[in-house]
Design an enzyme around this catalytic site. Structure first.
Site, PDB file in Angstrom:
ATOM      1  CB  ALA A  64      -0.870  -0.113   1.184  1.00 14.00           C
ATOM      2  N   GLY A 107      -0.288  -4.911   0.571  1.00 15.24           N
ATOM      3  CA  GLY A 107      -1.591  -5.295  -0.546  1.00 15.24           C
ATOM      4  C   GLY A 107      -1.182  -5.774  -1.787  1.00 15.24           C
ATOM      5  CD  GLU A 110      -4.114  -7.582   2.119  1.00 14.95           C
ATOM      6  OE1 GLU A 110      -4.810  -7.865   3.209  1.00 14.95           O
ATOM      7  OE2 GLU A 110      -3.771  -6.450   1.822  1.00 14.95           O
ATOM      8  CD  GLU A 130       0.754  -5.535   5.519  1.00  9.48           C
ATOM      9  OE1 GLU A 130      -0.203  -5.483   4.398  1.00  9.48           O
ATOM     10  OE2 GLU A 130       1.445  -6.462   5.650  1.00  9.48           O
TER      11      GLU A 130
END
Length: 255
Positions: A64, A107, A110, A130
């Site tokens: 992200a 992300g 993911e 994270e």
């Protein structure tokens, strides 16, 4: 027009190229919107039978965009409801393949886990860093990785935030095929071409049936999102993200 992806068609294959090379394809919110909108366009196009998502030779996606998130709060995240767009990926009916070179983190990992089949370079790396920012995965990472690896191993990788070598991902069935870095796109397109010769309606029905067996319950996704938002109420989240921006190790206090 899109700012952060490039969409092309090769026969019956729709290809989405992530295109933020200056930040290793870090996923900001607009980029995720563009990806999902293009997935839906390909899904609705009867000429397209298989969809491929790829990065570049250096990275699939770095994660992200931290700069975009650093000032978020649980309230702003709840109002934004940024993960609703991710739910739409699970509604894509056609085969969705990921071609992974370099690394897929946060992300980016993911997004890979939302794909049906994953072809990766032998030197690719995956991971959820994270925790080193004082937060946690929020777009399905805790749920998808746990389904694939089991509870203990998923906890180990998510708690440590370390990078997972492609060989480990392959051993756990996360990655379907490992190939030389220079052959990732070629092998992905070869597999996509094979799938494109199969009966499209039967392929959709098979995907739906297998997903039902996988049984990704919404309750788990809801818990993950609640906890992701809650992490943004901590001082550790502010310290972790500020340290990332300042390129220094974080000093977490536990509050």
């Amino acid at each position: 027009m899109t700012d952060y992806i490039q969409a092309t068609v090769d026969g019956h294959i729709g290809v989405i190229q992530l295109n933020r090379p200056e930040v290793a394809n870090a996923l900001n919110r607009q980029m995720v919107d563009e990806i999902v909108q293009q997935l839906e366009k390909f899904d609705q196009d009867r000429a397209i039978r298989v969809i491929v998502i790829k990065g570049n030779h250096q990275a699939f996606a770095a994660g992200a965009d931290i700069e975009e998130m650093i000032d978020d709060t649980p309230f702003s995240l709840e109002q934004l409801n940024q993960f609703a767009v991710w739910d739409r990926i699970r509604l894509i009916k056609k085969p969705l393949l990921a071609a992974v070179n370099g690394y897929a983190l946060g992300g980016g990992f993911e997004l890979v886990l939302h794909c049906d089949l994953i072809i990766a370079a032998a030197d690719a790396q995956f991971g959820f860093p994270e925790v080193t920012l004082g937060v946690m995965p929020g777009a399905g990472g805790t749920q998808l990785l746990t389904k694939m690896m089991g509870r203990q191993k998923a906890l180990e990788w998510i708690w440590l935030g370390e990078r997972m070598p492609a060989e480990v991902a392959y051993q756990y069935g996360i990655v379907n095929r490992l190939v030389a870095p220079e052959l990732v796109e070629e092998e992905t397109m070869r597999l996509a071409s094979q799938l494109a010769t199969r009966a499209p309606f039967a392929m959709k029905l098979i995907k739906e049936a297998v997903d039902a067996a996988f049984d990704l319950r919404q309750e788990g996704m809801t818990v993950e999102r609640k906890n992701f938002y809650l992490a943004f109420s901590s001082n550790d989240q502010q310290e972790g993200m500020q340290a990332f921006m300042e390129k220094r190790p974080p000093s977490f206090k536990g509050d």
